[in-house]
Enzyme design. Structure first.
Site, PDB file in Angstrom:
ATOM      1  N   TYR A 143       0.857  -1.181   0.000  1.00  0.00           N
ATOM      2  CA  TYR A 143       0.000   0.000   0.000  1.00  0.00           C
ATOM      3  C   TYR A 143       0.894   1.231   0.000  1.00  0.00           C
ATOM      4  O   TYR A 143       1.835   1.316   0.792  1.00  0.00           O
ATOM      5  CB  TYR A 143      -0.886  -0.010   1.255  1.00  0.00           C
ATOM      6  CG  TYR A 143      -1.765   1.203   1.408  1.00  0.00           C
ATOM      7  CD1 TYR A 143      -2.906   1.370   0.626  1.00  0.00           C
ATOM      8  CD2 TYR A 143      -1.475   2.187   2.349  1.00  0.00           C
ATOM      9  CE1 TYR A 143      -3.725   2.481   0.780  1.00  0.00           C
ATOM     10  CE2 TYR A 143      -2.287   3.294   2.518  1.00  0.00           C
ATOM     11  CZ  TYR A 143      -3.407   3.442   1.733  1.00  0.00           C
ATOM     12  OH  TYR A 143      -4.221   4.539   1.885  1.00  0.00           O
ATOM     13  N   ASP A 238       9.454   3.021  -0.753  1.00  0.00           N
ATOM     14  CA  ASP A 238       8.422   3.689   0.030  1.00  0.00           C
ATOM     15  C   ASP A 238       8.682   3.385   1.504  1.00  0.00           C
ATOM     16  O   ASP A 238       8.328   2.326   2.009  1.00  0.00           O
ATOM     17  CB  ASP A 238       7.033   3.202  -0.402  1.00  0.00           C
ATOM     18  CG  ASP A 238       5.933   3.862   0.412  1.00  0.00           C
ATOM     19  OD1 ASP A 238       6.256   4.662   1.314  1.00  0.00           O
ATOM     20  OD2 ASP A 238       4.745   3.569   0.150  1.00  0.00           O
ATOM     21  N   LYS A 266       4.966   9.472   8.472  1.00  0.00           N
ATOM     22  CA  LYS A 266       4.807   8.934   9.830  1.00  0.00           C
ATOM     23  C   LYS A 266       5.859   9.448  10.827  1.00  0.00           C
ATOM     24  O   LYS A 266       5.734  10.554  11.322  1.00  0.00           O
ATOM     25  CB  LYS A 266       4.755   7.411   9.775  1.00  0.00           C
ATOM     26  CG  LYS A 266       3.504   6.913   8.986  1.00  0.00           C
ATOM     27  CD  LYS A 266       3.284   5.433   9.136  1.00  0.00           C
ATOM     28  CE  LYS A 266       2.234   4.889   8.184  1.00  0.00           C
ATOM     29  NZ  LYS A 266       0.862   4.953   8.647  1.00  0.00           N
TER      30      LYS A 266
HETATM   31  N1  HOZ Z   1      -3.691   2.964   6.061  1.00  0.00           N
HETATM   32  C1  HOZ Z   1      -3.262   3.187   7.396  1.00  0.00           C
HETATM   33  C2  HOZ Z   1      -2.551   2.020   7.959  1.00  0.00           C
HETATM   34  N2  HOZ Z   1      -1.752   1.275   7.109  1.00  0.00           N
HETATM   35  C3  HOZ Z   1      -4.423   3.519   8.272  1.00  0.00           C
HETATM   36  C4  HOZ Z   1      -4.411   4.920   8.624  1.00  0.00           C
HETATM   37  C5  HOZ Z   1      -5.496   5.319   9.619  1.00  0.00           C
HETATM   38  O1  HOZ Z   1      -6.567   4.752   9.659  1.00  0.00           O
HETATM   39  O2  HOZ Z   1      -5.246   6.245  10.346  1.00  0.00           O
END
Ligand code: HOZ
Length: 428
Positions: A143, A238, A266
């Protein structure tokens, strides 16, 4: 009696789609009511009913120092008092850019944005602009945020809801994305041999963290590096999730790969919205105003967000930080695995730095198909048992977990003890 979490969730669904601002938070995969959090401190969070949890989500990775780290909060307060945003250059953004470019060997120039999604989508546009090619290679279950060309066979929320590709992505866009199997070296070699001169870039999570946690097989990342170099394609690591999370020099340092472009997010924002992409000066200088590839943002390089990031980066790059965090995280996964084994539950677990995966399968998965073969029902039952015990894990079998420097040995022991009770119930 209805809990405050239930009340808030019911109300939220009336004005926010699904009651949440990011899909995995809705608890649809595990069932039940999402916890609405009112406070966080160190390793702990408090929900709207006042119940306290040991937190292994850490806002999905950024909170490597734990909740409300006093130095980070102080830096935010002091910077905010001088003005929240200027939409103009500041010395703070130069400070973080100098830090990042001085720290990571492949990062000659960097640009700041406000999220990981912005970082990856901008890096891809830049790679395409630089090479004059359209084709993008990604890997199933990885992702990279929610830009159109990346929402194809993607992980995280898309896996959680069993629809790995999103509606609303034009076929004309998706035809430029080629999805390969994570860790399949032969397949990568074959595709490059056939279409190498069409490939603009390869984007990869160097440790996949959005289909649970999957480690790169020996030689996999090297094979990407070699093929990209040979065929003039841009290698994008990434590191939004792994950056300053798996080691002081990120996954690229851990596995000895120098990418052409790196995306970050992050941890580099320390809990505030910061993303970044950077790499070779030759490529980065294709960005406007120096070059023809456009990219911009009102809040990019926001001084308050950057202040939080700088404090965090200085702390996590201090000598010994990752030795301690890595040892703690290893102790957690080893303890969980031993507890499951004692209870006779089929389970495995592994970690990289401060990031971990737990799997209801006999061994850790090496790719998407093996992740999908794990026992999701067992995870969901375990999830709720742990929640009752006051341990907050990611509400999906397809997300990695995170340990922070604020987790004490006693926290880890308490978590293992809680898991032991849950595994016994699960087996019974
Ligand atoms: N896609 C995020 C974790 N891989 C989730 C982000 C969120 O819900 O804050």
């Amino acid at each position: 009696m209805t809990s405050r979490n239930d009340q808030l969730f019911e109300q939220s669904q009336k004005c926010i789609p699904g009651g949440v601002n990011s899909p995995v938070r809705a608890f649809r995969s595990v069932g039940g009511t999402p916890r609405f959090f009112a406070k966080g401190e160190g390793s702990r969070v408090w929900d709207a009913d006042g119940k306290v949890y040991l937190d292994y989500v850490g806002s999905w990775g950024p909170l490597i120092l734990g909740h409300a780290d006093p130095d980070t909060v102080r830096a935010v307060q002091e910077t905010a008092a001088l003005g929240l945003t200027f939409g103009a250059p500041t010395a703070k953004e130069l400070e973080i850019a100098e830090f990042l470019t001085g720290w990571l060997p492949g990062l000659e120039k960097v640009r700041l944005v406000s999220s990981g999604t912005e970082a990856t989508m901008s890096a891809i546009r830049l790679a395409r602009g630089h090479t004059g090619r359209d084709l993008l290679i990604k890997f199933e279950g990885c992702y990279h945020g929610h830009a159109d060309s990346l929402l194809i066979k993607a992980g995280s929320g898309l896996l959680t809801f069993g629809s790995p590709s999103s509606a609303g992505v034009p076929a004309d866009t998706s035809k430029h994305t080629l999805v390969l199997d994570y860790n399949n070296i032969e397949q990568v070699n074959a595709v490059f041999a056939e279409r190498g001169n069409e490939i603009a870039c390869v984007i990869v999570e160097p440790v996949a963290g959005n289909m649970n946690l999957v480690k790169p097989a020996p030689g996999f990342l090297q094979c990407l590096r070699e093929n990209c170099t040979k065929h003039g394609a841009v290698l994008i690591l990434d590191e939004v999730m792994t950056g300053f999370r798996v080691g002081p020099k990120c996954a690229q340092g851990l596995y000895g790969i120098v990418p052409d472009l790196t995306t970050l997010g992050k941890v580099i924002g320390g809990g505030m919205p910061v993303g970044a992409f950077g790499g070779k000066a030759e490529i980065m200088d294709k960005l406007a105003p120096n070059g023809p590839v456009y990219q911009a943002g009102t809040l990019s390089g926001n001084p308050v967000a950057v202040a939080a990031g700088l404090v965090t980066l200085r702390k996590v790059t201090a000598p010994g930080f990752f030795d301690a965090l890595g040892a703690k995280t290893r102790r957690l996964v080893e303890g969980l695995a031993a507890a499951a084994k004692a209870a006779g539950v089929v389970f495995s677990a592994q970690s990289v730095g401060g990031m971990f995966g737990i799997y209801f399968s006999a061994k850790a998965p090496t790719g998407y198909a093996e992740v999908m073969a794990c026992d999701k029902e067992a995870f969901n039952r375990f999830y709720h048992l742990m929640l009752l015990e006051g341990v907050y894990l990611a509400p999906s079998a397809f997300e990695a977990g995170f340990v922070s420097a604020a987790h004490s040995d006693a926290d880890i022991d308490a978590t293992i003890a809680a898991a032991r009770r849950c595994f016994v119930k699960l087996a019974g």
